[in-house]
Design an enzyme around this catalytic site. Structure first.
Site, PDB file in Angstrom:
ATOM      1  N   CYS A  77      -6.193   3.588  63.425  1.00  0.00           N
ATOM      2  CA  CYS A  77      -6.636   2.192  63.467  1.00  0.00           C
ATOM      3  C   CYS A  77      -5.548   1.281  62.882  1.00  0.00           C
ATOM      4  O   CYS A  77      -4.462   1.201  63.418  1.00  0.00           O
ATOM      5  CB  CYS A  77      -7.994   2.017  62.783  1.00  0.00           C
ATOM      6  SG  CYS A  77      -8.746   0.420  63.180  1.00  0.00           S
ATOM      7  N   HIS A 177     -11.108   5.022  66.083  1.00  0.00           N
ATOM      8  CA  HIS A 177     -11.435   5.819  64.902  1.00  0.00           C
ATOM      9  C   HIS A 177     -11.853   7.217  65.344  1.00  0.00           C
ATOM     10  O   HIS A 177     -13.020   7.417  65.694  1.00  0.00           O
ATOM     11  CB  HIS A 177     -12.588   5.173  64.123  1.00  0.00           C
ATOM     12  CG  HIS A 177     -12.191   3.979  63.333  1.00  0.00           C
ATOM     13  ND1 HIS A 177     -11.661   4.068  62.069  1.00  0.00           N
ATOM     14  CD2 HIS A 177     -12.235   2.662  63.633  1.00  0.00           C
ATOM     15  CE1 HIS A 177     -11.399   2.848  61.608  1.00  0.00           C
ATOM     16  NE2 HIS A 177     -11.734   1.980  62.541  1.00  0.00           N
ATOM     17  N   GLU A 179     -12.438   9.702  63.549  1.00  0.00           N
ATOM     18  CA  GLU A 179     -13.430  10.219  62.599  1.00  0.00           C
ATOM     19  C   GLU A 179     -14.838   9.713  62.911  1.00  0.00           C
ATOM     20  O   GLU A 179     -15.815  10.220  62.379  1.00  0.00           O
ATOM     21  CB  GLU A 179     -13.022   9.884  61.153  1.00  0.00           C
ATOM     22  CG  GLU A 179     -13.242   8.454  60.711  1.00  0.00           C
ATOM     23  CD  GLU A 179     -12.190   7.452  61.161  1.00  0.00           C
ATOM     24  OE1 GLU A 179     -12.255   6.297  60.697  1.00  0.00           O
ATOM     25  OE2 GLU A 179     -11.312   7.806  61.981  1.00  0.00           O
TER      26      GLU A 179
END
Length: 196
Positions: A77, A177, A179
């Site tokens: 990001c 992202h 994650e």
């Protein structure tokens, strides 16, 4: 394998750490030059504004440390945006690792930030995207982006096309992202750890 997340002082570090640990790896969070230099793989996360994050990196004395890394580094990001030459956000010079710059997104009537799930188009055959289908969905939150260019590994469209991932030499970046991107995000993190 030694995995290190650069402690940039940004808020998404713990979610990146948990995502890596869920894959079965141990990972260390550090702002020690020595620890970062000795890592096999380095993660550079970031949320917030480019100028604030660059100020943190400068304050910790990590600019040259990151610039001189020879092992694979993944910017996530804002971390990806910090890898470029320059960001219009705060009009700040960044780390200059990847030959592009970050601009405010031009999205017409669409709202900013670009937030939520969107599809990516993989534009270069790269180990980062091994086993990830073209058109896979990833989770984005951003209002600035790098344009599509020679260093684009994958693109995304929101009002206009932009770089969802960039790469040059041992430096890789993703605007989304991983994650927070379910199975596709987990696969990308695993690819970075095992294949780059």
């Amino acid at each position: 394998m030694q995995l290190v997340i650069v402690n940039t002082g940004c808020a998404n570090i713990s979610s990146v750490r948990f995502a890596i640990e869920r894959l079965g790896y141990q990972v260390q969070v550090s702002d020690s030059a020595e620890v970062i230099q000795q890592a096999d793989k380095v993660f550079l996360p970031g949320v917030g504004s480019a100028n604030a994050a660059m100020a943190q990196i400068r304050q910790k004395g990590l600019v040259t440390v990151i610039q001189q890394l020879k092992q694979p580094v993944l910017g996530i990001c804002l971390g990806m945006q910090l890898m470029t030459r320059h960001s219009q956000e705060g009009n700040v010079d960044c780390l200059g690792l990847i030959d592009t710059e970050v601009q405010k997104m031009q999205v017409g009537e669409l709202r900013l930030p670009h937030m939520g799930w969107n599809q990516i188009n993989v534009s270069q055959d790269n180990p980062l995207f091994a086993g990830i289908a073209d058109g896979s969905y990833f989770y984005f939150v951003h209002g600035f982006a790098a344009p599509v260019s020679d260093v684009t590994l994958a693109s995304c469209d929101y009002g206009t096309a932009f770089s969802a991932s960039i790469g040059q030499d041992n430096f890789y970046g993703v605007q989304f992202h991983p994650e927070r991107s379910s199975d596709a995000g987990a696969k990308l993190l695993q690819n970075f750890i095992e294949n780059t």
